[in-house]
Enzyme design. Structure first.
Site, PDB file in Angstrom:
ATOM      1  N   GLU A  96     -14.569  -4.072  15.601  1.00  0.00           N
ATOM      2  CA  GLU A  96     -14.134  -5.595  15.676  1.00  0.00           C
ATOM      3  C   GLU A  96     -13.704  -6.071  16.862  1.00  0.00           C
ATOM      4  O   GLU A  96     -13.495  -7.080  17.132  1.00  0.00           O
ATOM      5  CB  GLU A  96     -14.229  -6.236  14.640  1.00  0.00           C
ATOM      6  CG  GLU A  96     -15.393  -6.079  13.414  1.00  0.00           C
ATOM      7  CD  GLU A  96     -14.472  -4.817  12.446  1.00  0.00           C
ATOM      8  OE1 GLU A  96     -14.231  -3.737  13.075  1.00  0.00           O
ATOM      9  OE2 GLU A  96     -14.342  -4.605  11.170  1.00  0.00           O
ATOM     10  N   CYS A 150      -8.901  -6.891  11.443  1.00  0.00           N
ATOM     11  CA  CYS A 150      -9.961  -6.745  12.053  1.00  0.00           C
ATOM     12  C   CYS A 150     -10.321  -8.337  11.771  1.00  0.00           C
ATOM     13  O   CYS A 150     -10.261  -9.155  12.440  1.00  0.00           O
ATOM     14  CB  CYS A 150     -10.880  -6.327  11.965  1.00  0.00           C
ATOM     15  SG  CYS A 150     -10.677  -4.964  13.367  1.00  0.00           S
ATOM     16  N   GLU A 210     -12.309   5.600  18.392  1.00  0.00           N
ATOM     17  CA  GLU A 210     -11.008   7.018  18.001  1.00  0.00           C
ATOM     18  C   GLU A 210     -10.169   7.454  18.621  1.00  0.00           C
ATOM     19  O   GLU A 210     -10.251   7.319  19.731  1.00  0.00           O
ATOM     20  CB  GLU A 210     -11.442   7.692  16.692  1.00  0.00           C
ATOM     21  CG  GLU A 210     -12.560   7.217  15.724  1.00  0.00           C
ATOM     22  CD  GLU A 210     -12.555   7.597  14.570  1.00  0.00           C
ATOM     23  OE1 GLU A 210     -12.707   8.886  14.561  1.00  0.00           O
ATOM     24  OE2 GLU A 210     -13.005   6.955  13.176  1.00  0.00           O
ATOM     25  N   ASN A 216     -16.391   1.330  17.292  1.00  0.00           N
ATOM     26  CA  ASN A 216     -15.052   2.081  17.398  1.00  0.00           C
ATOM     27  C   ASN A 216     -14.213   2.684  18.164  1.00  0.00           C
ATOM     28  O   ASN A 216     -15.187   3.779  18.381  1.00  0.00           O
ATOM     29  CB  ASN A 216     -15.187   2.228  15.362  1.00  0.00           C
ATOM     30  CG  ASN A 216     -15.481   2.746  15.304  1.00  0.00           C
ATOM     31  OD1 ASN A 216     -16.773   3.242  15.422  1.00  0.00           O
ATOM     32  ND2 ASN A 216     -15.588   3.661  14.538  1.00  0.00           N
TER      33      ASN A 216
END
Ligand code: THU
Length: 132
Positions: free
Chosen positions: A56, A90, A45, A43
């Protein structure tokens, strides 16, 4: 090593690269394509919170942008070491490229391994075949 063990291990490695200074929640993912290639993602951010990208989708976009179109499995892990079920976006996004019998691999530090057919995680999947 089994396909599952390889993908979980690659997802864990990649989780270390997660950029999650706002949530503190790190996620790692690994996708295996039909021809055995592996694409990983974490991930990422952003200070504009809504711009965050899940692990994902990072992995899926890497795969598709390298020419992959068929996935056979997805593994996801997270820093809380609980089952990291992919979010709804996702599931839909990865489902576009997942084999009908593709697998989703997760793990939880107490409950152990979970291996389920990917599409069990998204009943009533929006199937784009309808719009083609
Ligand atoms: N996150 C993922 O990477 N995958 C998911 O399926 C759910 C959430 C990330 C997004 C954000 O960086 C953090 O986890 C908290 O929501």
């Amino acid at each position: 090593m089994s396909e599952r063990d390889i993908l979980i291990s690659r997802a864990k490695e990649t989780m270390a690269n997660a950029y999650a200074p706002y949530s503190g929640f790190k996620v790692g993912a690994a996708i295996m394509t039909d021809d055995g290639r592996i694409y990983t993602g974490c991930n990422v951010e952003n200070s504009s919170y809504g711009a965050a990208i899940c692990a994902e989708r990072t992995a899926a976009v890497k795969a598709v942008s390298e020419g992959a179109r068929q996935f056979k499995a997805l593994a996801v892990v997270c820093s809380s070491e609980e089952y990291a079920f992919p979010c709804g976006i996702c599931r839909q996004f990865v489902g576009e490229f997942m084999d009908k019998d593709g697998m989703l691999y997760l793990e939880d530090k107490e409950q152990g391994e979970l291996s389920i057919p990917f599409f069990d995680s998204i009943p009533y999947f929006f199937n784009g075949e309808r719009i083609k």
